[in-house]
Write a protein that holds these residues in place. Sequence first.
Motif, PDB file in Angstrom:
ATOM      1  N   GLU A  19       0.840  -1.196   0.000  1.00 35.42           N
ATOM      2  CA  GLU A  19       0.000   0.000   0.000  1.00 35.42           C
ATOM      3  C   GLU A  19       0.880   1.254   0.000  1.00 35.42           C
ATOM      4  OE1 GLU A  19      -3.386   0.164  -0.150  1.00 35.42           O
ATOM      5  OE2 GLU A  19      -3.389  -2.016  -0.402  1.00 35.42           O
ATOM      6  N   VAL A  20       1.966   1.193   0.766  1.00 41.65           N
ATOM      7  CA  VAL A  20       2.925   2.293   0.834  1.00 41.65           C
ATOM      8  C   VAL A  20       4.277   1.742   0.373  1.00 41.65           C
ATOM      9  CG1 VAL A  20       4.081   3.952   2.336  1.00 41.65           C
ATOM     10  CG2 VAL A  20       1.687   3.351   2.758  1.00 41.65           C
ATOM     11  N   VAL A  21       4.808   2.339  -0.675  1.00 40.13           N
ATOM     12  CA  VAL A  21       6.086   1.887  -1.233  1.00 40.13           C
ATOM     13  C   VAL A  21       7.205   2.654  -0.545  1.00 40.13           C
ATOM     14  CG1 VAL A  21       7.454   1.678  -3.339  1.00 40.13           C
ATOM     15  CG2 VAL A  21       4.960   1.400  -3.429  1.00 40.13           C
ATOM     16  N   PRO A  22       8.213   1.943   0.006  1.00 38.46           N
ATOM     17  CA  PRO A  22       9.338   2.642   0.643  1.00 38.46           C
ATOM     18  C   PRO A  22      10.000   3.627  -0.317  1.00 38.46           C
ATOM     19  CG  PRO A  22       9.435   0.277   1.079  1.00 38.46           C
ATOM     20  CD  PRO A  22       8.359   0.494   0.054  1.00 38.46           C
ATOM     21  N   ASP A  23      10.482   4.736   0.217  1.00 42.81           N
ATOM     22  CA  ASP A  23      11.088   5.793  -0.601  1.00 42.81           C
ATOM     23  C   ASP A  23      12.261   5.290  -1.441  1.00 42.81           C
ATOM     24  OD1 ASP A  23       9.274   7.659   0.330  1.00 42.81           O
ATOM     25  OD2 ASP A  23      10.613   8.426   1.886  1.00 42.81           O
ATOM     26  N   ASP A  24      13.116   4.421  -0.865  1.00 45.63           N
ATOM     27  CA  ASP A  24      14.275   3.939  -1.616  1.00 45.63           C
ATOM     28  C   ASP A  24      13.858   3.048  -2.792  1.00 45.63           C
ATOM     29  OD1 ASP A  24      13.472   1.966   0.197  1.00 45.63           O
ATOM     30  OD2 ASP A  24      15.505   1.262   0.584  1.00 45.63           O
ATOM     31  N   VAL A  25      12.754   2.352  -2.637  1.00 42.83           N
ATOM     32  CA  VAL A  25      12.229   1.533  -3.737  1.00 42.83           C
ATOM     33  C   VAL A  25      11.599   2.441  -4.790  1.00 42.83           C
ATOM     34  CG1 VAL A  25      10.551  -0.247  -4.376  1.00 42.83           C
ATOM     35  CG2 VAL A  25      11.881  -0.484  -2.264  1.00 42.83           C
ATOM     36  N   GLN A  26      10.775   3.383  -4.341  1.00 44.17           N
ATOM     37  CA  GLN A  26      10.115   4.307  -5.270  1.00 44.17           C
ATOM     38  C   GLN A  26      11.135   5.077  -6.103  1.00 44.17           C
ATOM     39  OE1 GLN A  26       6.540   4.486  -5.507  1.00 44.17           O
ATOM     40  NE2 GLN A  26       7.152   5.436  -7.409  1.00 44.17           N
ATOM     41  N   ALA A  27      12.283   5.377  -5.520  1.00 43.98           N
ATOM     42  CA  ALA A  27      13.319   6.160  -6.210  1.00 43.98           C
ATOM     43  C   ALA A  27      13.905   5.432  -7.419  1.00 43.98           C
ATOM     44  CB  ALA A  27      14.430   6.533  -5.235  1.00 43.98           C
ATOM     45  N   VAL A  28      13.883   4.103  -7.426  1.00 49.66           N
ATOM     46  CA  VAL A  28      14.468   3.357  -8.547  1.00 49.66           C
ATOM     47  C   VAL A  28      13.421   2.795  -9.514  1.00 49.66           C
ATOM     48  CG1 VAL A  28      16.594   2.797  -7.321  1.00 49.66           C
ATOM     49  CG2 VAL A  28      14.662   1.211  -7.222  1.00 49.66           C
ATOM     50  N   ILE A  29      12.152   3.019  -9.237  1.00 47.89           N
ATOM     51  CA  ILE A  29      11.101   2.572 -10.161  1.00 47.89           C
ATOM     52  C   ILE A  29      11.097   3.480 -11.389  1.00 47.89           C
ATOM     53  CG2 ILE A  29       8.610   2.348 -10.511  1.00 47.89           C
ATOM     54  CD1 ILE A  29       8.375   1.529  -7.573  1.00 47.89           C
ATOM     55  N   ASP A  30      11.144   2.861 -12.551  1.00 46.88           N
ATOM     56  CA  ASP A  30      11.088   3.598 -13.814  1.00 46.88           C
ATOM     57  C   ASP A  30       9.697   3.376 -14.416  1.00 46.88           C
ATOM     58  OD1 ASP A  30      11.264   4.542 -16.445  1.00 46.88           O
ATOM     59  OD2 ASP A  30      13.377   4.003 -16.588  1.00 46.88           O
ATOM     60  N   PRO A  31       8.876   4.428 -14.505  1.00 45.92           N
ATOM     61  CA  PRO A  31       7.504   4.267 -15.007  1.00 45.92           C
ATOM     62  C   PRO A  31       7.434   3.856 -16.478  1.00 45.92           C
ATOM     63  CG  PRO A  31       8.004   6.582 -14.655  1.00 45.92           C
ATOM     64  CD  PRO A  31       9.165   5.805 -14.127  1.00 45.92           C
ATOM     65  N   GLN A  32       8.564   3.879 -17.194  1.00 41.74           N
ATOM     66  CA  GLN A  32       8.564   3.447 -18.588  1.00 41.74           C
ATOM     67  C   GLN A  32       8.659   1.931 -18.727  1.00 41.74           C
ATOM     68  OE1 GLN A  32      11.148   5.626 -21.191  1.00 41.74           O
ATOM     69  NE2 GLN A  32      10.793   7.547 -20.112  1.00 41.74           N
ATOM     70  N   TYR A  33       9.040   1.245 -17.644  1.00 43.70           N
ATOM     71  CA  TYR A  33       9.166  -0.209 -17.684  1.00 43.70           C
ATOM     72  C   TYR A  33       7.854  -0.856 -17.255  1.00 43.70           C
ATOM     73  CZ  TYR A  33      14.249   0.359 -17.959  1.00 43.70           C
ATOM     74  OH  TYR A  33      15.528   0.684 -18.338  1.00 43.70           O
ATOM     75  N   THR A  34       7.492  -1.932 -17.937  1.00 42.02           N
ATOM     76  CA  THR A  34       6.285  -2.676 -17.582  1.00 42.02           C
ATOM     77  C   THR A  34       6.523  -3.551 -16.362  1.00 42.02           C
ATOM     78  OG1 THR A  34       5.579  -2.716 -19.892  1.00 42.02           O
ATOM     79  CG2 THR A  34       4.582  -4.346 -18.425  1.00 42.02           C
ATOM     80  N   LEU A  35       7.690  -4.203 -16.294  1.00 42.11           N
ATOM     81  CA  LEU A  35       7.956  -5.178 -15.238  1.00 42.11           C
ATOM     82  C   LEU A  35       9.368  -4.979 -14.699  1.00 42.11           C
ATOM     83  CD1 LEU A  35       6.692  -7.668 -13.815  1.00 42.11           C
ATOM     84  CD2 LEU A  35       7.728  -9.073 -15.602  1.00 42.11           C
ATOM     85  N   GLN A  36       9.473  -4.742 -13.401  1.00 39.84           N
ATOM     86  CA  GLN A  36      10.764  -4.539 -12.758  1.00 39.84           C
ATOM     87  C   GLN A  36      10.892  -5.453 -11.535  1.00 39.84           C
ATOM     88  OE1 GLN A  36      10.162   0.033 -12.749  1.00 39.84           O
ATOM     89  NE2 GLN A  36      12.317  -0.317 -12.356  1.00 39.84           N
TER      90      GLN A  36
END
Length: 112
Positions: free
Chosen positions: A19-36
């Motif tokens: 429900e809440v994504v940790p900040d360090d995880v959110q920082a490396v998520i690339d919205p252009q990728y479908t699956l990470q």
Amino acid sequence: MLLTACNTNNSILSMSESEVVPDDVQAVIDPQYTLQLIFEGENIAYVVYQSKGQVVTDLEEQGDTLKVKLQVTKEDDVIEQHVYKLTLDDKHEVIDALINGESASFDSVTGL
């Protein structure tokens, strides 16, 4: 939704949508990728899946391989970000993703 799979070896394997994504995880998520796949230490990983619709998840173990199953249901027009926290067993050497029953490659595999 929390999914767990257990065996007689006191398995710690589990998967739950964050429900809440940790900040360090959110920082490396690339919205252009479908699956990470994002590793946080040895036994924690995050699966990030961008999809148009609701997602039902399941886990399946096959020897040292963990199959992460993502089934899209009730498709919408808007792409949503789904982040799942995996707690892994030491025996899993391979994480294989299946989207709607088809094998899928991770667009990005990252460690924190």
